[in-house]
Design an enzyme around this catalytic site. Structure first.
Site: not given
Ligand code: ADP
Ligand code: ADP
Ligand code: ZN
Length: 213
Positions: A13, A88, A127, A160, A171
């Site tokens: 995302k 979320r 990541r 992280r 999660r």
């Molecule tokens: P989210 O915001 O949904 O948690 P991220 O954008 O941080 O996800 O991506 C999660 C991990 O996967 C990161 O290490 C990112 O660099 C990697 N990643 C993102 N898109 C791709 C893809 N299409 N293929 C492989 N790895 C990816």
């Molecule tokens: P990822 O991109 O890997 O899904 P985020 O950076 O979006 O992770 O979120 C990391 C953490 O921050 C979540 O696991 C949660 O604890 C908190 N968080 C982020 N956005 C929200 C939300 N909209 N509601 C509740 N908790 C949140």
């Protein structure tokens, strides 16, 4: 244009939201980034959020909703935004919907980045994040030019705390229980679009731009 990114933790995302923000010239609003910035700066909000984040739990809706509504009320969000990590929960989505309805607006697209659970743990353990500028890398798929150093700002990259495998499993459970129901919520509103998130990040982005136009 107002866009919501949906998908499991690690689905990509954030990666896609940053590219959307650049192409369509709208702000990328990540509640996770806002919480992490507050943790880094040692604010009260940060200390409260950290208690939940470290366990892989969601930060309570009251806290999260307030922060998000304040953020999207800022001037740079006037022409739209891409929300990453919000909503979320169904209550979060309902509050956002009401706030938008009140000002005669609505979400244009909810993009679901679809990645099966099997791929997620591997993605998360690779990541690496820059806590200074929010850039994200993957040690195998999307490596920085210099190992451990952010391409954009030169800061050190970290794994992280909540990307350790045991927290990732929590999660994922939280995602299935609390966030996945949003897929039906936005389908019912006629704005849900799904893309395959398992392909190369550039190909995911192409699929998204075909949807957004
Ligand atoms: P989210 O915001 O949904 O948690 P991220 O954008 O941080 O996800 O991506 C999660 C991990 O996967 C990161 O290490 C990112 O660099 C990697 N990643 C993102 N898109 C791709 C893809 N299409 N293929 C492989 N790895 C990816
Ligand atoms: P990822 O991109 O890997 O899904 P985020 O950076 O979006 O992770 O979120 C990391 C953490 O921050 C979540 O696991 C949660 O604890 C908190 N968080 C982020 N956005 C929200 C939300 N909209 N509601 C509740 N908790 C949140
Ligand atoms: Zn950086």
């Amino acid at each position: 244009m107002k866009i919501i990114m949906l998908g499991a933790p690690g689905a990509g995302k954030g990666t896609q939201a940053k590219m959307i923000a650049e192409k369509y010239q709208i702000p990328h609003v990540s509640t996770g980034d806002i919480f992490r910035a507050n943790i880094k700066n040692g604010t009260e909000l940060g200390m409260e959020a950290k208690k939940y984040m470290d366990q892989g739990l969601l930060v309570p809706d009251e806290l999260t909703v307030k922060i998000l509504l304040d953020r999207v009320a800022q001037a740079d969000c006037e022409n739209g935004y891409v929300l990453d990590g919000f909503p979320r929960t169904i209550p979060q989505a309902e509050v956002l919907d009401e706030a938008l309805t009140k000002i005669g607006e609505k979400i244009d697209f909810a993009i679901n980045v679809d990645v099966p659970d099997e791929n997620i743990v591997r993605r998360m353990s690779g990541r690496r994040a820059c806590l200074k500028c929010g850039a994200t890398y993957h040690i195998e798929h999307i490596p920085p030019k210099t190992e451990g150093v952010c391409d954009t700002c030169g800061s050190e990259l970290v794994l992280r705390d909540d990307d350790k495998p045991e927290t990732v499993l929590n999660r994922l459970t939280v995602y299935h229980n609390q966030t996945q129901p949003l897929i039906d919520f936005y389908t019912a509103k006629g704005v849900l679009r799904s893309v395959d998130g398992t392909v190369d990040m550039k190909d995911v982005f192409t699929a998204i731009t075909e949807i957004l136009g």
